[in-house]
Scaffold this motif. Structure first.
Motif, short mmCIF file in Angstrom:
data_model
loop_
_atom_site.label_atom_id
_atom_site.label_comp_id
_atom_site.label_asym_id
_atom_site.label_seq_id
_atom_site.Cartn_x
_atom_site.Cartn_y
_atom_site.Cartn_z
N LYS A 63 29.74 36.66 45.52
CA LYS A 63 29.26 38.01 45.26
C LYS A 63 30.08 38.64 44.15
O LYS A 63 31.31 38.59 44.16
N CYS A 64 29.38 39.22 43.19
CA CYS A 64 30.05 39.82 42.03
C CYS A 64 30.67 41.16 42.42
O CYS A 64 30.07 41.95 43.14
N ASP A 115 29.99 33.42 52.24
CA ASP A 115 29.94 34.45 51.21
C ASP A 115 31.37 34.84 50.83
O ASP A 115 32.19 35.18 51.70
N VAL A 116 31.68 34.80 49.56
CA VAL A 116 33.02 35.11 49.05
C VAL A 116 32.87 36.05 47.86
O VAL A 116 31.99 35.86 47.02
N MET A 117 33.75 37.05 47.80
CA MET A 117 33.75 37.96 46.65
C MET A 117 34.38 37.26 45.45
O MET A 117 35.29 36.44 45.59
N GLU A 118 33.86 37.57 44.29
CA GLU A 118 34.39 37.00 43.04
C GLU A 118 35.88 37.32 42.91
O GLU A 118 36.30 38.46 43.11
N GLY A 119 36.68 36.29 42.61
CA GLY A 119 38.12 36.46 42.48
C GLY A 119 38.89 36.08 43.72
O GLY A 119 40.11 35.89 43.65
N GLU A 120 38.21 35.98 44.90
CA GLU A 120 38.88 35.55 46.11
C GLU A 120 38.95 34.02 46.17
O GLU A 120 38.39 33.32 45.31
N ASN A 121 39.62 33.52 47.20
CA ASN A 121 39.70 32.08 47.41
C ASN A 121 38.67 31.68 48.47
O ASN A 121 38.54 32.34 49.51
N ALA A 122 37.95 30.59 48.24
CA ALA A 122 36.98 30.06 49.20
C ALA A 122 37.60 28.87 49.92
O ALA A 122 38.07 27.93 49.27
N VAL A 123 37.61 28.91 51.27
CA VAL A 123 38.26 27.88 52.06
C VAL A 123 37.22 27.18 52.94
O VAL A 123 36.45 27.83 53.66
N PHE A 124 37.20 25.87 52.89
CA PHE A 124 36.30 25.05 53.70
C PHE A 124 37.15 24.09 54.54
O PHE A 124 38.05 23.41 53.99
N HIS A 135 40.36 31.53 43.39
CA HIS A 135 39.83 32.58 42.50
C HIS A 135 38.42 32.19 42.01
O HIS A 135 38.21 31.94 40.82
N VAL A 136 37.49 32.15 42.93
CA VAL A 136 36.15 31.68 42.59
C VAL A 136 35.46 32.60 41.60
O VAL A 136 35.72 33.81 41.55
N THR A 137 34.58 32.00 40.80
CA THR A 137 33.71 32.74 39.89
C THR A 137 32.27 32.41 40.25
O THR A 137 31.99 31.58 41.13
N ARG A 138 31.35 33.04 39.56
CA ARG A 138 29.94 32.79 39.84
C ARG A 138 29.54 31.33 39.56
O ARG A 138 28.62 30.80 40.17
#
Length: 595
Positions: free
Chosen positions: A101-102, A26-35, A76-79
């Motif tokens: 999450k928005c 789960d990542v908030m919109e605008g954050e970076n998602a790391v895998f 900076h993920v978006t929906r």
């Protein structure tokens, strides 16, 4: 077969995934998602995908492999980035569900503590403070609006990104009136409700005279009209022989004052012979202008002009010589009006009007090509026209009339050149002038101007416009050639040089070829300074730039590089990796090490 089976099993184990992706992230919109995935051994042919579509390297998608560690960062993920993220190597695969999450976006709260100070004349000092919850819902700018206190629509007049105070000057309003102000906070998600500043302030723009008063000639019993036009809608006062008139009419009801926008007018009803010679004056701030009222008897004789030969009416004269236009009227004391191309001739040290008995003369002491035109002597009952053509060329034509002004008025000195792009220099009291906010130099075609937008007593002096010689070489007196011109892609690049004289042509080259202006390359020339600007430089802009005047040149070596590949520089908002920390490495290397 048993040994052979163990051997086959051992081969199939090589390269399998030992650290898998989480079941969901789960990542908030605008954050970076790391895998992050770890394999048992160093492998090749890895593939990251989202919903079955392979991901490629891009500014928002970072794909890195460090030995046995494989990393995917979505910046900076978006929906639209939500979905099933998969990592595949050979026949091994691990997946994770990315849920975005928005973030609830709210406009900022209204500013507080709005205050207005009117201590300074013709100025309003407005101050305010950001809302108490500004840290939760920050404002990116503050919008100031105004309207007249008498009513009307609110109009935006200022936008600022600094919560503090602003000074609103009279010159910023379109017309003289009492004004109210209000302010609101805004960001990309909306704006707050407006907060009105208490009270109002009287503001008036600084006006200059656009069209002055003209003497009025009427007969006994006729109405006399005087009018002028200013550059701004402000109030003013009318005077007759120094006595001020009321706003609408004087006590006797003979005078009527009107104002329509920037035009002011005075109507004197039924002028009498005793009114002849009355001086009409208009005053508004630093503007003062006067004219005379001339009243003729009801049975005044008709004023005629004697016939003028065609040789006298059509004149062709060399530049620099005097011209005398002369005619004879039928009444010795009859007034006349001299016009050039339908407009009243401005009288100064070069142009003079003479009257001797019945003879009326217009003298141009030293003509230039600008004096070419049709000159008319008009008595009201009769008129005669003269066609004047001035031939020849000078380097410079200028009226050397005295210039007397009030403090705050606009001063405009001009000269006309004999050809385009001829170099000129302006001097004040023997020293060359410098361009700044209080002194502006303009050149449009063959006409050069020196403008003082708001003259002050210290501007008094002798100004000289020098056309100089065309043979003077154009030198580059200073530049930023010696500065470091190493940039990162996307940065603004500005190359400049200062010339030795105005209006000198320059050419810019890159790697030996002349550049062309466009959206990605802008050429500017302001006064003595020339600039080449790359608003958003790219690696292909790397090269040698040259500014060349024909007699002089400077060289700039520009280098534009891609941003450094430091992974943590693009992860300012990335969630911490479980069990992994970035460690500093030698320059030019990127890596991650396990705790």
């Amino acid at each position: 077969m048993k040994d052979k089976g163990r051997s086959i099993a051992e081969v199939s184990v090589r390269g399998v995934i030992v650290k898998r992706l989480p079941r969901k992230l789960d990542v908030m919109e605008g954050e970076n998602a790391v895998f992050c995935v770890e394999t048992r051994d160093v492998v090749e042919g890895t593939c990251w995908s989202r919903d079955g579509l392979q991901l490629r390297e891009s500014p928002r998608t970072v794909l890195k492999s460090f030995s046995r560690t494989h990393l995917l960062v979505l910046v900076h993920v978006t929906r639209q980035d939500a979905g099933i993220i998969s990592f595949t190597v050979g026949e091994s695969q691990t997946s994770s569900q990315l849920r975005v999450k928005c973030v609830k976006h709210d406009p900022p709260s209204a500013p507080v503590a709005a205050e207005m100070s009117v201590v300074e004349s013709n100025t309003a000092l407005l101050s305010w403070c950001p809302a108490p919850d500004a840290h939760l819902r920050p404002a990116s700018r503050y919008l100031l609006e105004r309207r007249e206190a008498a009513g009307g629509e609110w109009v935006q007049c200022l936008a600022t990104d600094l919560p503090s105070s602003v000074r609103v000057l009279g010159d910023s309003v379109p017309r003289e009136a009492d004004y109210c102000f209000r302010i609101c906070a805004a960001n990309k998600h909306g704006r707050s409700s407006p907060v009105e500043f208490p009270g109002s302030v009287h503001l008036a723009p600084a006006a200059r005279l656009e069209r002055g008063l003209q003497d009025a000639w009427v007969r006994d019993g006729e109405d006399a009209q005087f009018s002028l036009e200013l550059s701004a809608a402000v109030q003013g006062s009318w005077f007759l022989n120094g006595v001020r008139l009321g706003e609408e009419e004087d006590a006797g009801g003979r005078c009527s004052v009107q104002r329509r926008g920037t035009e002011h007018s005075l109507l004197i009803r039924g002028a009498r012979l005793v009114d002849s010679g009355v001086q009409v004056t208009f005053i508004s701030g630093g503007v003062r202008d006067s004219a005379m009222l001339h009243v003729q008897g009801e049975r005044a004789p008709q004023v005629l002009i004697s016939r003028v030969s065609e040789a006298e009416r059509v004149r062709k004269v060399q530049a620099g010589l005097p011209v005398l236009l002369e005619c004879q009227v039928s009444v010795a004391d009859a007034p006349v009006c001299w016009l050039k191309d339908g407009k009243a001739v401005p009288l100064d040290d070069v142009i003079a009007v003479q009257a001797e008995g019945c003879v009326r003369r217009l003298l141009l002491r030293s003509v230039c090509p600008l004096d070419t035109g049709v000159y008319t002597c008009d008595t009201g009952d009769d008129a005669v026209s003269f066609v004047v053509t001035v031939t020849g060329e000078w380097g410079l034509y200028v009226r050397e009339a005295p210039h007397t002004y009030m403090a705050g008025q606009r001063v405009e000195l001009w000269c006309q050149l004999s050809r385009l792009a001829a170099p000129v220099r302006w001097y004040k009291d023997g020293e060359e002038v410098e361009v700044n906010e209080s002194l502006v130099l303009e050149q449009e075609g063959p006409q050069c101007k020196l403008v003082l937008p708001c003259a002050q007593p210290q501007d008094t002096g002798e100004f000289v416009c020098d056309a100089g010689g065309d043979s003077e070489p154009v030198r580059i007196v200073s530049s930023n050639e010696g500065a470091s011109h190493v940039y990162v892609a996307g940065q603004r690049v500005e190359l400049w040089c200062q010339l030795s004289r105005l209006a000198a042509p320059v050419h810019w080259y890159k790697d030996g070829e002349e550049v062309e202006a466009g959206e990605s390359l802008v050429l500017e020339q302001e006064g003595l300074q020339c600039r080449l600007v790359l608003p958003s430089a790219q690696p292909q802009d790397t090269g040698e730039f040259v500014c060349d005047t024909g007699e002089d040149s400077v060289f700039y070596t520009v280098t534009v590089a891609e941003p450094a590949a430091c992974l943590w520089m693009v992860l300012p908002h990335t969630r911490a990796l479980q069990g992994w920390d970035p460690r500093p490495l030698p320059p030019g290397q990127v890596g991650w090490e396990a705790k």
